[in-house]
Scaffold this motif. Structure first.
Motif, mmCIF file in Angstrom:
data_model
loop_
_atom_site.group_PDB
_atom_site.id
_atom_site.type_symbol
_atom_site.label_atom_id
_atom_site.label_comp_id
_atom_site.label_asym_id
_atom_site.label_seq_id
_atom_site.Cartn_x
_atom_site.Cartn_y
_atom_site.Cartn_z
ATOM 1 N N ARG A 10 -9.941 -16.065 -27.645
ATOM 2 C CA ARG A 10 -10.722 -16.562 -28.158
ATOM 3 C C ARG A 10 -11.332 -18.481 -27.785
ATOM 4 O O ARG A 10 -10.533 -19.126 -27.638
ATOM 5 C CB ARG A 10 -11.601 -16.707 -29.764
ATOM 6 N N ALA A 11 -12.816 -18.653 -27.703
ATOM 7 C CA ALA A 11 -12.788 -19.238 -27.101
ATOM 8 C C ALA A 11 -13.784 -20.891 -27.429
ATOM 9 O O ALA A 11 -15.047 -19.523 -27.796
ATOM 10 C CB ALA A 11 -12.776 -19.804 -25.089
ATOM 11 N N VAL A 12 -13.834 -21.749 -28.371
ATOM 12 C CA VAL A 12 -14.830 -22.514 -28.906
ATOM 13 C C VAL A 12 -15.052 -23.850 -28.565
ATOM 14 O O VAL A 12 -14.283 -24.569 -27.722
ATOM 15 C CB VAL A 12 -14.639 -22.469 -30.170
ATOM 16 N N LEU A 13 -16.505 -23.679 -28.422
ATOM 17 C CA LEU A 13 -17.162 -25.067 -27.007
ATOM 18 C C LEU A 13 -18.072 -25.800 -28.427
ATOM 19 O O LEU A 13 -18.662 -24.991 -29.047
ATOM 20 C CB LEU A 13 -18.156 -24.950 -26.241
ATOM 21 N N LEU A 14 -18.303 -26.862 -28.572
ATOM 22 C CA LEU A 14 -18.247 -27.644 -30.221
ATOM 23 C C LEU A 14 -19.781 -28.706 -29.029
ATOM 24 O O LEU A 14 -19.026 -29.131 -28.276
ATOM 25 C CB LEU A 14 -17.334 -28.213 -30.782
ATOM 26 N N GLY A 15 -20.510 -29.088 -29.911
ATOM 27 C CA GLY A 15 -22.272 -29.382 -29.736
ATOM 28 C C GLY A 15 -22.848 -29.152 -29.715
ATOM 29 O O GLY A 15 -23.161 -28.718 -30.814
ATOM 30 N N LEU A 16 -23.857 -30.231 -30.036
ATOM 31 C CA LEU A 16 -25.567 -30.295 -30.263
ATOM 32 C C LEU A 16 -26.057 -28.976 -29.698
ATOM 33 O O LEU A 16 -27.198 -28.222 -29.692
ATOM 34 C CB LEU A 16 -25.609 -31.567 -30.659
ATOM 35 N N ASP A 37 -12.270 -13.340 -23.600
ATOM 36 C CA ASP A 37 -12.398 -12.114 -24.314
ATOM 37 C C ASP A 37 -14.180 -12.649 -24.706
ATOM 38 O O ASP A 37 -14.689 -11.696 -24.463
ATOM 39 C CB ASP A 37 -11.480 -11.681 -25.193
ATOM 40 N N GLU A 38 -13.734 -13.853 -25.954
ATOM 41 C CA GLU A 38 -15.082 -14.247 -26.872
ATOM 42 C C GLU A 38 -15.076 -15.414 -26.759
ATOM 43 O O GLU A 38 -14.398 -16.324 -26.926
ATOM 44 C CB GLU A 38 -14.736 -13.821 -28.075
ATOM 45 N N ALA A 103 -9.022 -19.658 -33.125
ATOM 46 C CA ALA A 103 -9.054 -20.204 -31.785
ATOM 47 C C ALA A 103 -7.765 -20.015 -30.743
ATOM 48 O O ALA A 103 -7.327 -20.942 -31.253
ATOM 49 C CB ALA A 103 -10.177 -21.042 -31.490
ATOM 50 N N ASP A 104 -7.935 -19.498 -29.457
ATOM 51 C CA ASP A 104 -6.792 -20.275 -28.554
ATOM 52 C C ASP A 104 -6.988 -21.455 -28.004
ATOM 53 O O ASP A 104 -6.469 -22.326 -27.849
ATOM 54 C CB ASP A 104 -6.580 -19.076 -27.886
ATOM 55 N N VAL A 105 -8.159 -21.690 -27.976
ATOM 56 C CA VAL A 105 -8.692 -23.114 -26.749
ATOM 57 C C VAL A 105 -10.222 -23.217 -26.966
ATOM 58 O O VAL A 105 -10.424 -22.791 -28.004
ATOM 59 C CB VAL A 105 -8.799 -21.858 -25.454
ATOM 60 N N VAL A 106 -10.020 -24.287 -27.365
ATOM 61 C CA VAL A 106 -11.302 -25.477 -28.369
ATOM 62 C C VAL A 106 -12.034 -26.279 -27.118
ATOM 63 O O VAL A 106 -10.634 -26.867 -26.701
ATOM 64 C CB VAL A 106 -11.095 -26.171 -29.498
ATOM 65 N N SER A 131 -1.780 -29.715 -32.204
ATOM 66 C CA SER A 131 -0.435 -29.830 -32.998
ATOM 67 C C SER A 131 -1.045 -28.239 -33.799
ATOM 68 O O SER A 131 0.189 -27.880 -34.313
ATOM 69 C CB SER A 131 -0.691 -31.359 -33.694
ATOM 70 N N SER A 132 -1.550 -28.489 -33.472
ATOM 71 C CA SER A 132 -2.342 -26.769 -34.146
ATOM 72 C C SER A 132 -1.981 -25.696 -33.297
ATOM 73 O O SER A 132 -2.517 -24.573 -34.036
ATOM 74 C CB SER A 132 -3.361 -26.393 -35.243
ATOM 75 N N GLY A 133 -1.186 -26.205 -32.253
ATOM 76 C CA GLY A 133 -1.138 -24.379 -30.891
ATOM 77 C C GLY A 133 -2.149 -24.520 -30.575
ATOM 78 O O GLY A 133 -2.021 -23.000 -30.236
ATOM 79 N N MET A 134 -3.280 -24.833 -30.445
ATOM 80 C CA MET A 134 -4.513 -24.722 -29.505
ATOM 81 C C MET A 134 -4.202 -25.325 -28.224
ATOM 82 O O MET A 134 -4.803 -26.312 -28.671
ATOM 83 C CB MET A 134 -5.612 -24.835 -30.492
ATOM 84 N N LYS A 135 -5.041 -24.866 -27.662
ATOM 85 C CA LYS A 135 -5.191 -25.326 -26.034
ATOM 86 C C LYS A 135 -7.196 -26.060 -26.392
ATOM 87 O O LYS A 135 -7.607 -25.935 -27.081
ATOM 88 C CB LYS A 135 -4.845 -25.171 -24.834
#
Length: 295
Positions: A10-16, A37-38, A103-106, A131-135
């Motif tokens: 799971r990868a999450v992209l942040l923004g408006l 995958d997601e 999330a694995d990637v942010v 620090s939380s183990g996410m890329k």
């Protein structure tokens, strides 16, 4: 660019993402490149956030969601801004990105701000995620013509009728979609049939005037050339109601009650009050001849 050695779930992209312009599209390419995958976009509804004094938007929330999916997201999540606005950067990363999304990637743009009072920036997000183990990946801003591509810049271009440059920065033509409604039938009386769709509330209104346009009939996907007038039609109406009226080149049949998409291309001339309907008709016919010659 992140080098990902393990399978990303799971990868999450942040923004408006107001406008989903070419800068946002670069971030969406980075999201796709994770190979997750997601692929999720986490965003907000425009009416809930501080838009730096602006009260008009390039895309509605529905249009924004469609564009985000078109450019690579698998899912778009509209979070409730009032519910998260007072969350600290640390709690957002721990509670939402790690806890809720796992999330694995942010990913975010380099000008991204988050947390209560926008206290967190992209650098802090990257640090907290790692620090939380996410890329984490910070996507660089895109520049065009020596300036940063931004929604504010695009909004100004649209308001000035500079559609060619606005469309270049958007990566697509600025458009309105809507149900064809009955107008005053003046076009029929002038021998120039037109279709009317209401301007979408809160979308940026272009400079009043006549534009070349492309028209798509939603139900069939058929595309036609058109000329469109944005404004109040001062020669034939005193209502002051702002509308979008389009003459379509070609036989489209009866479009009343059907959805169409009108994409604005080039500004032709300002809207003005003509001395007679005959003078208006002659000018519109010149606009039509000009449009026939364009690609």
């Amino acid at each position: 660019m992140i080098s990902i050695e393990m399978k990303v779930k799971r990868a999450v992209l942040l923004g408006l993402f107001d406008g989903v312009h070419i800068g946002h599209q670069a971030a969406l390419r980075a999201l796709r490149d994770t190979g997750a995958d997601e692929k999720i976009v986490y965003t907000f509804r425009f009416g809930e956030v501080d838009t730096k004094g602006h009260r008009s938007f390039v895309l509605t929330d529905r249009e924004k969601e469609q564009k985000l999916l078109e450019y690579g997201a698998d899912k778009v999540i509209f979070a409730s801004f009032p519910e998260v606005r007072d969350t600290s950067p640390e709690d957002f990363v721990k509670g939402t990105l790690e806890g809720e999304f796992n999330a694995d990637v942010v990913l975010c743009g380099e000008n991204f701000r988050f947390g209560k009072n926008a206290a967190g920036d992209a650098g802090l997000l990257k640090s907290l995620c790692e620090s939380s183990g996410m890329k984490a990946e910070i996507v660089s801003l895109i520049h065009h013509g020596g300036e940063t591509v931004s929604t504010t810049r695009i909004r100004s271009l649209i308001e000035n009728g500079e559609m060619a440059e606005a469309d270049e920065l958007l990566g697509y033509k600025y458009f309105f979609e809507g149900l064809v409604t009955h107008g005053m039938s003046m076009g029929r009386e002038m021998g120039i049939r037109t279709v009317n769709i209401p301007l979408t509330p809160k979308k940026v209104v272009p400079r009043f005037g006549v534009y070349s346009s492309d028209v798509t009939v939603t139900s069939t996907g058929e595309k036609f050339k058109g000329i469109s007038n944005v404004g109040v039609k001062p020669t034939v109406s005193d209502s002051g109601v702002i509308g979008l009226e389009t003459h379509i080149l070609g036989d489209v049949g009866d479009l009343y009650g059907k959805d169409i998409k009108v994409e604005l291309k080039r500004f032709y001339r300002d809207e003005k009050r003509f001395s007679s309907v005959g003078e208006l008709t002659a000018t519109i016919n010149k606009d039509i001849d000009k449009r026939r010659e364009e690609d």
